[in-house]
Each structure stands twice: as C-alpha cells, then as structure tokens.
Scaffold this motif. Structure first.
Motif, short mmCIF file in Angstrom:
data_model
loop_
_atom_site.label_atom_id
_atom_site.label_comp_id
_atom_site.label_asym_id
_atom_site.label_seq_id
_atom_site.Cartn_x
_atom_site.Cartn_y
_atom_site.Cartn_z
N ASN A 461 103.25 54.75 2.72
CA ASN A 461 104.45 54.77 3.56
C ASN A 461 104.95 56.18 3.84
N SER A 462 104.55 57.14 3.03
CA SER A 462 105.03 58.51 3.22
C SER A 462 104.25 59.25 4.30
N ASN A 463 103.09 58.77 4.68
CA ASN A 463 102.26 59.49 5.67
C ASN A 463 101.41 58.52 6.48
N ARG A 464 102.05 57.57 7.15
CA ARG A 464 101.31 56.61 7.97
C ARG A 464 100.63 57.29 9.16
N SER A 465 101.04 58.49 9.50
CA SER A 465 100.40 59.25 10.57
C SER A 465 100.32 60.71 10.14
N GLY A 466 99.38 61.43 10.71
CA GLY A 466 99.18 62.83 10.40
C GLY A 466 98.38 63.50 11.50
N SER A 467 98.34 64.83 11.48
CA SER A 467 97.66 65.55 12.54
C SER A 467 96.92 66.76 11.99
N LEU A 468 95.97 67.21 12.78
CA LEU A 468 95.19 68.41 12.48
C LEU A 468 95.01 69.18 13.79
N GLU A 469 95.20 70.48 13.73
CA GLU A 469 94.97 71.33 14.90
C GLU A 469 94.15 72.54 14.47
N PHE A 470 93.05 72.80 15.20
CA PHE A 470 92.22 73.95 14.90
C PHE A 470 91.70 74.56 16.20
N VAL A 471 91.18 75.78 16.07
CA VAL A 471 90.72 76.54 17.23
C VAL A 471 89.29 77.00 16.98
N VAL A 472 88.43 76.82 17.98
CA VAL A 472 87.05 77.29 17.94
C VAL A 472 86.76 77.98 19.28
N PRO A 473 85.66 78.71 19.37
CA PRO A 473 85.28 79.28 20.67
C PRO A 473 85.09 78.19 21.72
N ALA A 474 85.16 78.59 22.98
CA ALA A 474 85.08 77.63 24.09
C ALA A 474 83.83 76.76 23.96
N ALA A 475 84.02 75.43 24.07
CA ALA A 475 82.91 74.48 23.91
C ALA A 475 83.18 73.26 24.76
N ASP A 476 82.12 72.50 25.03
CA ASP A 476 82.21 71.25 25.77
C ASP A 476 82.98 70.22 24.93
N PRO A 477 83.97 69.51 25.48
CA PRO A 477 84.72 68.52 24.70
C PRO A 477 83.85 67.43 24.08
N ASP A 478 82.69 67.12 24.70
CA ASP A 478 81.82 66.08 24.14
C ASP A 478 81.22 66.49 22.79
N VAL A 479 81.26 67.79 22.49
CA VAL A 479 80.68 68.25 21.22
C VAL A 479 81.42 67.66 20.02
N PHE A 480 82.71 67.37 20.18
CA PHE A 480 83.54 66.94 19.06
C PHE A 480 83.45 65.42 18.81
N PHE A 481 82.53 64.76 19.46
CA PHE A 481 82.33 63.33 19.26
C PHE A 481 80.85 63.08 18.93
N PRO A 482 80.54 61.97 18.22
CA PRO A 482 81.45 60.97 17.67
C PRO A 482 82.12 61.45 16.38
N ILE A 483 83.39 61.09 16.24
CA ILE A 483 84.14 61.34 15.00
C ILE A 483 83.97 60.13 14.10
N SER A 484 83.65 60.36 12.84
CA SER A 484 83.46 59.26 11.90
C SER A 484 84.45 59.39 10.75
N ALA A 485 84.67 58.28 10.05
CA ALA A 485 85.63 58.26 8.95
C ALA A 485 85.12 57.34 7.86
N ARG A 486 85.61 57.59 6.66
CA ARG A 486 85.34 56.69 5.54
C ARG A 486 86.58 56.62 4.67
N PHE A 487 86.78 55.47 4.03
CA PHE A 487 87.93 55.27 3.15
C PHE A 487 87.71 54.00 2.36
N THR A 488 88.59 53.75 1.42
CA THR A 488 88.59 52.51 0.66
C THR A 488 90.02 51.99 0.61
N ALA A 489 90.15 50.70 0.34
CA ALA A 489 91.46 50.07 0.20
C ALA A 489 91.35 48.93 -0.79
N SER A 490 92.47 48.61 -1.42
CA SER A 490 92.49 47.52 -2.40
C SER A 490 92.92 46.20 -1.78
#
Length: 526
Positions: A461-490
C-alpha cells in the motif's frame, strides 16, 4: 610547420582539453588560449587568425572549437590538413560533441592527438592507424583469447556429454526397475513419474488393492521436478557415482572461469520468468502446495495481448498411514477459472462438495513423493481485463538532441502485494552505465547483456506505483522493448484454500500445512 599546442575549447573560452607539443611554459600556453575567444570574429569566411607571434587555426564543432596554435612560419596548408585529421578523430572517441562528452573522453582524445602530432610535427598517419595504435591490438593477445575460448567450449562440450550419459543411464535403470513390483517407498523417491494405478494395472502387477503401481498413462499423477531430479533413495549402482561428479581439476577450472565473469552453461537462466524458489522440506504429516504461474504479454501502447494463469494443487504425505484422507477446498467461485481434476479423483464429489477424494476410498494417497508430491487439481484462467493484472508497465522514451530520456512507471492495479519485483529494460550498447535521474527502488546495470535491472523488494500500500527515469545516448525507441518482469506473490487468482482434511478411517485428521505461491513464467511489454 611547428604545432605549439592542440586544444578543444568552448565558445565561451573554457579550455576542455589541451595538449602541448613543444617546450614552452604553461603560463604562456594558457595565455594564448585565453586570448583566442577575443580574436575570433563573427561572419568571417576563413578559419585562422594571426597575431604578432602565433597563428590560430581552428574549426567549429557544434558548440566547440577545435584549435591548433602554430608559429607564423608554419605552412598553412599543412596546418589545415592536420586540423582536418584531428576533426575526424574527435567524433571517433567522443560519443557526444559537447562539453560533457569531450571531458569524459579527454584521455582518449589526448592520446589520439599524440599519435597525429609528434614534437610539433605532423605524422603521416590515417584515422584507422591512429585507432589501431591507441587500441594497442596484439596478435599474441588475440591468439591467447582464441585458445582460452576453445578450452572453455571444450569444457562445455564435456559437461553436456557427461550430463547426457547420466540421463541415459538413469533412463536405462528406470526401465529395468519397471519389470517387477516396486515398493511404494522406492516409487516415491525415484525420478520417474508416478500415478494412481487402476484395477487393471494393479492386477497385472500382482499388487493388492491398497498399493499403487507405476503407470505410463498420459493422465497419471506426475511428480514435479524442481531443477535437477532428486537422487533415488535406494542409491545408484556401484560404479556410477564417479560419473556423477567432476574431477577436482575440472571444478577448479570452472570456478576460475566463473570468477572471471564467464557464464557457464549450468548457470545460464533466462532474464524473463522466474524459477520457483526452493521450498523447505515438509515437516507436517500432510502438506498441500497451491502454485500459480502467470503468462502476460502487454502492448506498449496499452491493452493486453495475452493473459493466462495456470495453477496446480499438489499433495505431499510423509507417512503412508496418513494417506487415507480426503481434501476439502474453498475457491473464490470465479466463473472464468476452469478446474480439471485427475482421472482417479471422484469428479462428482468434487463438483458437489468441493472435496478431492479417490474414486476408490479404500486406497490411500501415495507417500514420500519427491518435489511437491502428486498433483490433485489443475486450473487455468484467461482474461483481457487490465484491472486484475498484478503489474502494469509503461515506457516513454523520447530523443532530445544527442540523448534519449526514458521514463518508466509501474502500477499495481489489483492492489496485491508483490515480492522481489525485478523489471528488465534492454538498452543499446553503451560504453558506461546509463545516467539515472530518478528511481523508486534500486537499480543495477548488466553491461554483459546491456540490460538495466530495476528492483523493488516489496510493492504494498505504500508504493502501489513508482517511476524510473534515466538518460542514454540517442537511440531508437524500439531498442528499449520488450521489457520483462518477474515477481512472486502469496495471493493467487483462484484464492484456493484448503478448508479441512477429512480422515476416512476415523479418528482425528492428521496435521496439515498449506503453501501458496504466485510466480511469473513470462511477463513482457512488447
């Protein structure tokens, strides 16, 4: 010609890098550089300025000046040729032609300048030769790396061959064991799949009505394997133990490779998905494991392309005398979830009363099964409702000048607590780690795979949303996909719970415990 100094300065007059090639005091050189911005006029067609003592030959590079300071007796044509060569080298070493990019690669640029100019005189070199000299490529070093890589590949081939031999020997041994009746204890600890035998199977094996025999039926109860198969309790035959291990010398070699950062075959794991964490050995007489695996593919512009959940309820019994039981469960009653019982489970009893019991109650469930035991119930769910997703990820890359600003945010629409969340963001090939502007959580840059790993230990409940911002040299936006994730829950989608254990022989029911886990198998934004 005699080049006194070469420098890159900003249009405000700040010297970013400067290389002196003749014996001259530092104060004098700094005086020449300080006087240059005052001498440069606007609207002039030529790119040199002469004073009483020296000549400035310069070339604008975006917001900077590439400057040569020479004596007045030098050949202006040779000065311009030297300046042209240096102007080709600067973009080769500086990924961005601004103050920050030049300062980051200052040493590389100075070394390159030294290869072009020696003691004030231009060397007869090309851009390719300068890069080769600076990189100091060695034929012997390349040969050594090739030999080392061949040894690594040979070691990996030996490992694969040994693993194949071990698997073949286990298959042959299990085939031999199927010829006669095996005790329930040896069945539970063996590698092969086990299942409830029908009357035909039991009679053909010569067993009694209270036992279970091996079955090759496709629908038989299968034992889940976690990683490598568990070793047989009866022990392998003599002469096979030495084949299972590696020699001490091989172990030392592999450990040294791992220490150097080399990825060994057995250590490679996919970045997406997640292997199930090893559960502690059961201590209660009866243990039930509820496990769900989620497969999700999200569209980068919003929407769900694929949402699939598959679940399993497994039963683990330590002692055979506790096997005469039935399992009463509770579910959320979600009509989107479709349950499927094992063929040897009484389907009518499950449909009417949510009780999992054998068709023939006189037979016990098998004991001492490896892994989580035997699978009693399976279910699946498909949906396109984003509101029930445990995690959504939005990525917004935008190019500005020579840099790409990437904003990523996560949300937890289902209000479900998630543990050990890791979001993997692919990056273009970089010389160094991306510049993190803002982050909720922790980050790590995997330079070998060029992936940014964003970690959040717990989402509640303390962080149902969050963000990340970073900077890299100029690149094609398609380079940053696919984004994958992993997690567990009870908490699982089915909300399946074990309500009670019902003994069939009377008396008090055996003590039981329940494990619940939701894990990602494939979670991507494409």
């Amino acid at each position: 010609m005699v080049v006194l100094a070469a420098s890159i300065i900003s249009k405000s007059g700040k010297a970013l890098i400067s290389r002196q090639f003749v014996d001259m005091s530092r104060i004098r050189i700094e005086g020449y550089l300080a006087a240059f911005p005052k001498l440069v006029g606007t609207g002039k067609q030529h790119t040199y300025v002469e004073t009483e003592n020296v000549r400035y030959v310069y070339q604008p590079i975006e917001s900077l000046y590439l400057l040569l300071v020479t004596n007045r007796q030098s050949n202006i044509l040779e000065d311009l040729e030297t300046l042209r060569l240096l102007s080709k080298l600067v973009p080769e070493y500086s990924f961005s032609l601004d103050e920050e990019g030049v300062c980051r690669t200052a040493f590389e640029l100075i070394f390159a300048f030294d290869e072009v100019i020696s003691l004030g005189h231009k060397e007869n070199v090309t851009v390719a030769q300068v890069k080769q000299y600076c990189e100091m490529e060695s034929h012997e070093e390349k040969l050594h790396k090739l030999v080392l890589q061949s040894k690594i590949n040979e070691t990996k081939d030996v490992m694969k061959r040994k693993a194949s031999e071990i698997d073949k020997s286990k298959i042959e041994r299990n085939r031999g064991e199927k010829g006669g009746f095996m005790s329930l204890q040896s069945m539970g600890s063996g590698r092969m799949d086990t299942g409830f035998g029908s009357d035909t199977n039991l009679s053909s094996l010569g067993g009694s009505g209270s036992g279970f025999g091996p079955s090759t039926d496709v629908d038989s109860f299968s034992t889940k394997s976690k990683g490598r198969p568990a070793a047989s309790a009866t022990g392998p035959p003599k002469g096979l133990g030495m084949k299972l291990g590696k020699t001490q010398r091989t172990n030392q070699f592999l450990e040294s490779l791992k220490a150097e950062g080399e990825v060994i075959v057995e250590d490679v794991r996919p970045s997406i998905g997640q292997s199930k964490p090893a559960a502690p050995p059961p201590t209660d007489p009866v243990t039930l494991t509820v496990e769900e695996k989620i497969n999700v593919t999200l569209k980068r512009d919003g929407g769900v392309s694929n949402f699939n959940v598959q679940g399993t309820l497994s039963l683990q019994i330590l002692k055979q005398e506790d096997g005469l039981i039935q399992v009463q469960i509770e579910t959320s009653g979600n009509p989107a979830i479709h349950f499927n019982t094992h063929p040897n489970i009484n389907k009518e009893l499950f449909s009417n009363e949510n009780i999992l019991g054998l068709k023939e109650p006189s037979r016990p469930f098998p004991a001492n099964q490896s892994g989580d035991g035997v699978s009693l119930l399976r279910w699946r769910m498909q949906s396109a409702d984003e509101s029930i997703l445990p995690l959504t990820i939005n990525c917004w890359p935008s190019v500005s000048g020579n840099e790409t600003y990437v904003n990523i945010e996560y949300e937890n629409p289902a209000q479900t607590d998630l543990q050990n969340v890791v979001i993997f963001v692919p990056l273009p090939a970089l010389k160094e780690a991306p510049r993190i502007q803002q982050i909720d959580g922790e980050w790590r840059y995997d330079s070998r795979n060029s992936v940014l790993e964003w970690s959040i230990v717990l989402i509640d409940n303390s962080n149902r949303s969050g963000s990340l911002e970073f900077v890299v040299p100029a690149a094609d936006p398609d380079v940053f996909f696919p984004i994958s994730a992993r997690f567990t829950a009870s908490r699982t989608f089915s909300d399946l719970k074990v309500a009670n254990i019902l003994p069939l022989k009377g008396g008090s029911p055996p003590k039981f415990s329940q494990r619940t886990l939701l894990a990602t198998e494939n979670y991507q934004v494409v």
